[in-house]
Design a protein around this motif. Structure first.
Motif, PDB file in Angstrom:
ATOM      1  N   ARG A   1       0.838  -1.440   0.102  1.00  0.00           N
ATOM      2  CA  ARG A   1       0.252   0.024   0.064  1.00  0.00           C
ATOM      3  C   ARG A   1       0.741   1.116   0.311  1.00  0.00           C
ATOM      4  N   HIS A   2       1.831   1.442  -0.797  1.00  0.00           N
ATOM      5  CA  HIS A   2       2.080   3.309  -1.501  1.00  0.00           C
ATOM      6  C   HIS A   2       1.679   3.196  -2.320  1.00  0.00           C
ATOM      7  N   PRO A   3       1.873   4.822  -3.146  1.00  0.00           N
ATOM      8  CA  PRO A   3       1.542   5.285  -3.617  1.00  0.00           C
ATOM      9  C   PRO A   3       2.673   5.118  -4.680  1.00  0.00           C
ATOM     10  N   ASP A   4       3.614   5.494  -5.134  1.00  0.00           N
ATOM     11  CA  ASP A   4       4.332   5.409  -5.773  1.00  0.00           C
ATOM     12  C   ASP A   4       4.221   3.442  -6.986  1.00  0.00           C
ATOM     13  N   ALA A   5       4.480   2.177  -5.514  1.00  0.00           N
ATOM     14  CA  ALA A   5       4.400   1.739  -6.044  1.00  0.00           C
ATOM     15  C   ALA A   5       4.410   1.310  -7.518  1.00  0.00           C
ATOM     16  N   MET A   6       3.179   1.597  -8.040  1.00  0.00           N
ATOM     17  CA  MET A   6       2.760   1.457  -9.372  1.00  0.00           C
ATOM     18  C   MET A   6       4.358   2.250 -10.905  1.00  0.00           C
ATOM     19  N   SER A   7       4.195   3.126 -10.084  1.00  0.00           N
ATOM     20  CA  SER A   7       5.686   3.949 -10.770  1.00  0.00           C
ATOM     21  C   SER A   7       6.249   2.707 -11.211  1.00  0.00           C
ATOM     22  N   LEU A   8       7.058   1.599 -10.516  1.00  0.00           N
ATOM     23  CA  LEU A   8       7.590   0.508 -10.926  1.00  0.00           C
ATOM     24  C   LEU A   8       7.605  -0.266 -12.605  1.00  0.00           C
ATOM     25  N   ILE A   9       6.861  -0.028 -12.778  1.00  0.00           N
ATOM     26  CA  ILE A   9       5.742  -0.585 -14.301  1.00  0.00           C
ATOM     27  C   ILE A   9       6.390   0.633 -15.203  1.00  0.00           C
ATOM     28  N   HIS A  10       7.340   0.066 -16.420  1.00  0.00           N
ATOM     29  CA  HIS A  10       7.537   0.888 -17.474  1.00  0.00           C
ATOM     30  C   HIS A  10       6.709   0.906 -18.234  1.00  0.00           C
ATOM     31  N   ALA A  11       6.489   2.072 -19.437  1.00  0.00           N
ATOM     32  CA  ALA A  11       5.274   1.503 -20.179  1.00  0.00           C
ATOM     33  C   ALA A  11       6.185   0.634 -21.711  1.00  0.00           C
ATOM     34  N   ASP A  12       7.614   0.541 -21.412  1.00  0.00           N
ATOM     35  CA  ASP A  12       8.397  -0.552 -22.151  1.00  0.00           C
ATOM     36  C   ASP A  12       7.681  -2.356 -22.069  1.00  0.00           C
ATOM     37  N   ASP A  13       8.046  -2.080 -20.338  1.00  0.00           N
ATOM     38  CA  ASP A  13       7.572  -3.669 -20.261  1.00  0.00           C
ATOM     39  C   ASP A  13       6.084  -3.778 -20.415  1.00  0.00           C
TER      40      ASP A  13
END
Length: 363
Positions: free
Chosen positions: A329-341
């Motif tokens: 439950r962290h607001p930045d967790a999904m930022s680990l996903i990149h468009a290239d992924d």
């Protein structure tokens, strides 16, 4: 002494109220019960929104509980079912509200989760529990109820009904165009943190348009958060490559939109499980929830999985050391996903031939 299970149940009650993805994952259990006992009567006590998605499911009688009605709504269901006696009640909702609701239902035996999986002391409200199982996918946890009753054929099938009115609704939104469907937002409840960025989706949309000529249809509910996401995405890519249908369809209409899409992209939310149920190529975006537990079942090999990275980065733990299904439950967790992924997964699913896409994906 254990309560005996019926050898051939005549009437089974299923108690599962929510949520959209979960009820999609439960349907294969219903189909397995029907294969084992073709004449069995199944009554499913279900939430209001979830019923609107599954209404018309063959061989199932629905009793709808609107959670907003509280205890008064429970009493109404108890009166409605006062003369109904079930051979077995499958209590498949780990919530105190559902357990209270179960108290007013007449059943010879009540089956719930094993103690390790039973939240809100659900095991206090049941006579029998399914066998313990570590690290199970949600769909398999539901199927364990059928296994306890003696069902052996547990092949997943769905056969979700889509009425012609829903298909017409979808065509009004998309016309005859070929498209990818993107549902950018998960349920906007507190501390959900499953949403990816508008910039990430914009990069994916531009790739789909420039490489494949595929428009992207954006879908979702009518919340302010979802509408704002749609506006931000459109602002980044323009109207040529995207159709903003957020808040524009019913749930059956969304099902029809998914069924006609070339592929579906979404975070851990109802649409990835709806797409999975319909056999559509599905790319799930996972960082805050564990895809081993909650990925679209038949498309687990095609998720973008940044959950282990999120556990290490934001929980400061090793993935194997945390409890099964723990959320980040962290607001930045999904930022680990990149468009290239995401683009890499899109390339994989679009490269599959039709026979490959359908193999192992029963509908």
């Amino acid at each position: 002494m254990k309560h005996p299970l019926p050898a051939r149940p005549a009437h089974i009650a299923i108690l599962r109220l929510s949520a959209l993805g979960d009820v999609c994952n439960l349907v294969p259990t219903v189909r397995a019960l029907q294969r084992q006992w073709p004449d069995v009567r199944i009554t499913w006590i279900i939430g209001k929104g979830e019923h609107s998605l599954l209404t018309g499911l063959s061989g199932v009688e629905f009793v709808v509980y609107d959670k907003s009605t509280g205890l008064a709504g429970m009493r109404a269901i108890w009166r409605q079912l006062a003369e109904t006696h079930f051979d077995v009640l499958l209590h498949m909702q780990q919530a105190l509200r559902a357990s209270v609701l179960s108290l007013g239902l007449k059943a010879d035996v009540r089956v719930g989760y094993d103690k390790a999986r039973a939240k809100d002391a659900q095991h206090w409200f049941t006579h029998r529990q399914i066998a313990p199982r570590d690290r199970a996918h949600v769909l398999e946890s539901f199927m364990d109820f059928a296994r306890l009753l003696g069902v052996e054929d547990t092949r997943p099938r769905w056969d979700l009904p889509i009425p012609e009115a829903a298909r017409s609704e979808a065509r009004r939104i998309t016309g005859e165009a070929d498209y990818a469907l993107i549902s950018p937002c998960a349920n906007p409840r507190l501390r959900n943190f499953r949403n990816w960025s508008a910039e990430g989706y914009a990069g994916v949309i531009e790739h789909l348009w420039s490489r494949y000529g595929l428009k992207s249809v954006l879908t979702g509910g009518g919340s302010a958060q979802e509408r704002e996401m749609g506006e931000r995405i459109r602002g980044l890519v323009g109207d040529e490559a995207v159709v903003d249908a957020i808040g524009a369809s019913s749930l059956k209409g969304l099902l029809a939109l998914i069924d006609a899409a070339r592929l579906v992209i979404a975070p851990d939310s109802g649409p990835v499980h709806m797409a999975n149920a319909l056999g559509r190529p599905t790319v799930g975006l996972y960082a805050t929830t564990n895809p081993q537990r909650a990925a679209p079942y038949c498309w687990r090999d095609y998720v973008v999985d940044r959950y282990p990275d999120a556990v290490r980065t934001y929980l400061h733990k090793r993935p194997e050391s945390i409890t099964w299904g723990q959320r980040v439950r962290h607001p930045d967790a999904m930022s680990l996903i990149h468009a290239d992924d995401v683009i890499a997964r899109i390339e994989q699913v679009l490269a599959l031939g039709s026979s490959d896409r359908d193999a192992g994906v029963p509908r």
